[in-house]
Design an enzyme around this catalytic site. Structure first.
Site, short mmCIF file in Angstrom:
data_model
loop_
_atom_site.label_atom_id
_atom_site.label_comp_id
_atom_site.label_asym_id
_atom_site.label_seq_id
_atom_site.Cartn_x
_atom_site.Cartn_y
_atom_site.Cartn_z
N SER A 19 0.82 -1.25 -0.04
CA SER A 19 0.04 0.00 0.04
C SER A 19 1.06 1.22 -0.08
O SER A 19 0.61 2.46 -0.67
CB SER A 19 -0.99 -0.10 1.19
OG SER A 19 -0.10 0.24 2.32
N ASN A 109 13.52 4.51 4.71
CA ASN A 109 12.62 3.31 5.13
C ASN A 109 11.53 4.05 5.93
O ASN A 109 11.42 5.20 6.51
CB ASN A 109 13.22 2.54 6.22
CG ASN A 109 12.40 1.32 6.66
OD1 ASN A 109 11.50 0.61 5.95
ND2 ASN A 109 12.33 1.20 7.94
N HIS A 111 8.61 3.20 8.97
CA HIS A 111 8.58 2.60 9.93
C HIS A 111 7.29 2.97 10.81
O HIS A 111 7.12 4.19 11.10
CB HIS A 111 9.98 2.52 10.67
CG HIS A 111 9.52 1.55 12.04
ND1 HIS A 111 9.93 0.32 12.01
CD2 HIS A 111 9.29 1.93 13.36
CE1 HIS A 111 9.60 -0.18 13.10
NE2 HIS A 111 9.32 0.63 13.84
C1 GAR Z 1 3.70 -0.53 6.77
O1 GAR Z 1 2.92 -0.32 7.96
C2 GAR Z 1 5.19 -0.21 7.01
O2 GAR Z 1 5.21 0.77 7.93
C3 GAR Z 1 5.65 -1.37 7.68
O3 GAR Z 1 5.06 -2.65 7.38
C4 GAR Z 1 3.86 -2.06 6.55
C5 GAR Z 1 3.89 -2.40 5.02
O4 GAR Z 1 2.60 -2.22 4.63
N1 GAR Z 1 7.00 -1.56 7.84
C6 GAR Z 1 7.92 -2.32 8.59
O5 GAR Z 1 7.16 -2.81 9.65
C7 GAR Z 1 9.21 -2.13 8.52
N2 GAR Z 1 10.00 -2.27 9.62
P1 GAR Z 1 2.41 -1.89 2.85
O6 GAR Z 1 3.26 -3.42 2.24
O7 GAR Z 1 0.92 -1.99 2.55
O8 GAR Z 1 3.14 -0.68 2.30
#
Ligand code: GAR
Length: 190
Positions: A19, A109, A111
């Site tokens: 997303s 990144n 987070h």
């Molecule tokens: C997001 O919330 C991102 O911040 C987190 O994973 C999710 C990915 O969502 N990332 C981490 O935790 C990295 N350590 P997405 O695939 O829908 O973008």
């Protein structure tokens, strides 16, 4: 002269839903945007974000295997494609310090917490368990230390009494979708 020539070339690493990739892409289509998504890389062939990138005809690559094999392959591709900035958008491998230093391009990144609080996984539940009044999201530079590089931007989200990890994650994700593209765009402008 056409602005497109000056747009920075972005590579996005994903592992899942994608997303954040979608929000980065959506912003890149704006006339004012200073970047374009040139390449999407996933370390998982089942990552849903790949369906999106393929639909949008963005060059997309899946690299299976261990971290060493992944980094070796993608290093050469990033150099060959002349990528300016690497974005980690829900990418779940921890990159080696060797890869980060050798790449010599900014890596950022997103987070889902207000760093330096709640590095790593399960951020929302930990914030709730600690009775935090706020959580949020952070965009930061990637270094070899997990979630510890220089903070570039943050967005706060209020934690309500009725929130659970799921409802909080949804609220924070909505903030991520604003913060990540805006931050990337600012970096690309400079
Ligand atoms: C997001 O919330 C991102 O911040 C987190 O994973 C999710 C990915 O969502 N990332 C981490 O935790 C990295 N350590 P997405 O695939 O829908 O973008």
């Amino acid at each position: 002269m056409e602005k497109l020539n000056f747009k920075k070339k972005i590579c996005v690493f994903i592992s899942g839903k994608g997303s954040n990739l979608q929000s980065l892409y959506k912003y890149s289509l704006l006339k004012k945007s200073n970047y374009k998504i040139h390449l999407v890389v996933s370390d998982k062939h089942e990552a849903k974000g790949l369906i999106f990138s393929k639909n949008k005809k963005i060059k997309s690559i899946v690299i299976n295997g261990n971290k060493e094999a992944f980094e070796k392959k993608i290093f050469h591709i990033i150099k060959k494609e002349k990528i300016d900035i690497l974005c980690l958008a829900g990418f779940m491998k921890i990159l080696s310090s060797n890869f980060i230093t050798k790449l010599k391009i900014p890596i950022i990144n997103i987070h889902p917490s207000l760093l330096p609080k709640y590095k790593g996984l399960n951020t929302h539940q930990r914030a709730i368990d600690n009775n935090e009044k706020f959580s949020g999201c952070t965009v930061h530079y990637v270094t070899e230390k997990l979630d510890s590089g220089k903070i570039i931007s943050q967005k706060k989200v209020k934690i309500l009494k009725k929130d659970n990890a799921l409802s909080l994650s949804k609220k924070i994700l909505r903030s991520e979708h604003k913060l990540f593209p805006e931050t990337l765009d600012k970096i690309c402008k400079n």
